[in-house]
Design a protein around this motif. Sequence first.
Motif, short mmCIF file in Angstrom:
data_model
loop_
_atom_site.label_atom_id
_atom_site.label_comp_id
_atom_site.label_asym_id
_atom_site.label_seq_id
_atom_site.Cartn_x
_atom_site.Cartn_y
_atom_site.Cartn_z
N LEU A 110 0.83 -1.20 0.00
CA LEU A 110 0.00 0.00 0.00
C LEU A 110 0.87 1.25 0.00
N GLN A 111 2.07 1.15 0.57
CA GLN A 111 3.01 2.29 0.55
C GLN A 111 3.40 2.62 -0.89
N GLU A 112 3.66 1.60 -1.70
CA GLU A 112 4.01 1.84 -3.11
C GLU A 112 2.87 2.54 -3.85
N GLU A 149 2.94 1.87 8.42
CA GLU A 149 1.78 0.97 8.40
C GLU A 149 1.40 0.56 6.98
N LEU A 150 1.39 1.51 6.06
CA LEU A 150 1.05 1.19 4.67
C LEU A 150 2.03 0.18 4.08
N ALA A 151 3.29 0.28 4.47
CA ALA A 151 4.31 -0.64 3.97
C ALA A 151 4.10 -2.06 4.49
N SER A 152 3.34 -2.21 5.57
CA SER A 152 3.14 -3.54 6.15
C SER A 152 1.95 -4.28 5.55
N PHE A 153 1.22 -3.65 4.64
CA PHE A 153 0.08 -4.28 3.98
C PHE A 153 0.30 -4.32 2.48
N ASP A 164 -3.55 -8.39 0.67
CA ASP A 164 -4.27 -8.31 1.94
C ASP A 164 -5.65 -7.68 1.74
N VAL A 165 -5.70 -6.63 0.95
CA VAL A 165 -6.96 -5.93 0.68
C VAL A 165 -7.91 -6.84 -0.09
N VAL A 166 -7.41 -7.47 -1.14
CA VAL A 166 -8.25 -8.31 -1.99
C VAL A 166 -8.75 -9.53 -1.22
#
Length: 148
Positions: free
Chosen positions: A74-76, A123-127, A131-133
């Motif tokens: 998610l960070q990317e 936090e965004l880098a850890s997902f 994970d979302v899908v």
Amino acid sequence: MRINTQFPVAVHILAVLSYFADGPVPSEKIAASVGTNPVVVRRILARLKRHGMVETKPGGKGSTLCREPGTITLQEIYDAVRSGKEILFDFHPNPHPDCPVGATIADALATPLQSAQSALETELASFTLLDVVESMRLRNGRHGKGRG
């Protein structure tokens, strides 16, 4: 005042491409899912393409992921849609310089806001997109279908 929605829309776009991974997905179909205009989707797709996450088919055939969802953090995605080094919080540009609050508010908040920005990015880098899908698939009772 609203916080920029490009990041959640970009995640939504990538989730659609992952969820319906049996072929290219037209921007019109993505836009219908997001609830926005296809032009908005195409603009964000262009940014995601520049960052190596999607490929688009000429002639309106649609877009596909070009990486596995588990490799896209998610960070990317957040970095792909940010304009330069835009930050989550910013200050009003013209506080009154003679006011004891207006003259010092930016300095007083700089450290806590930078800390919040760093925490968000960590936090965004850890997902990942996966994970979302996977969370969506569980909520929809759909397991193991599509890419990812």
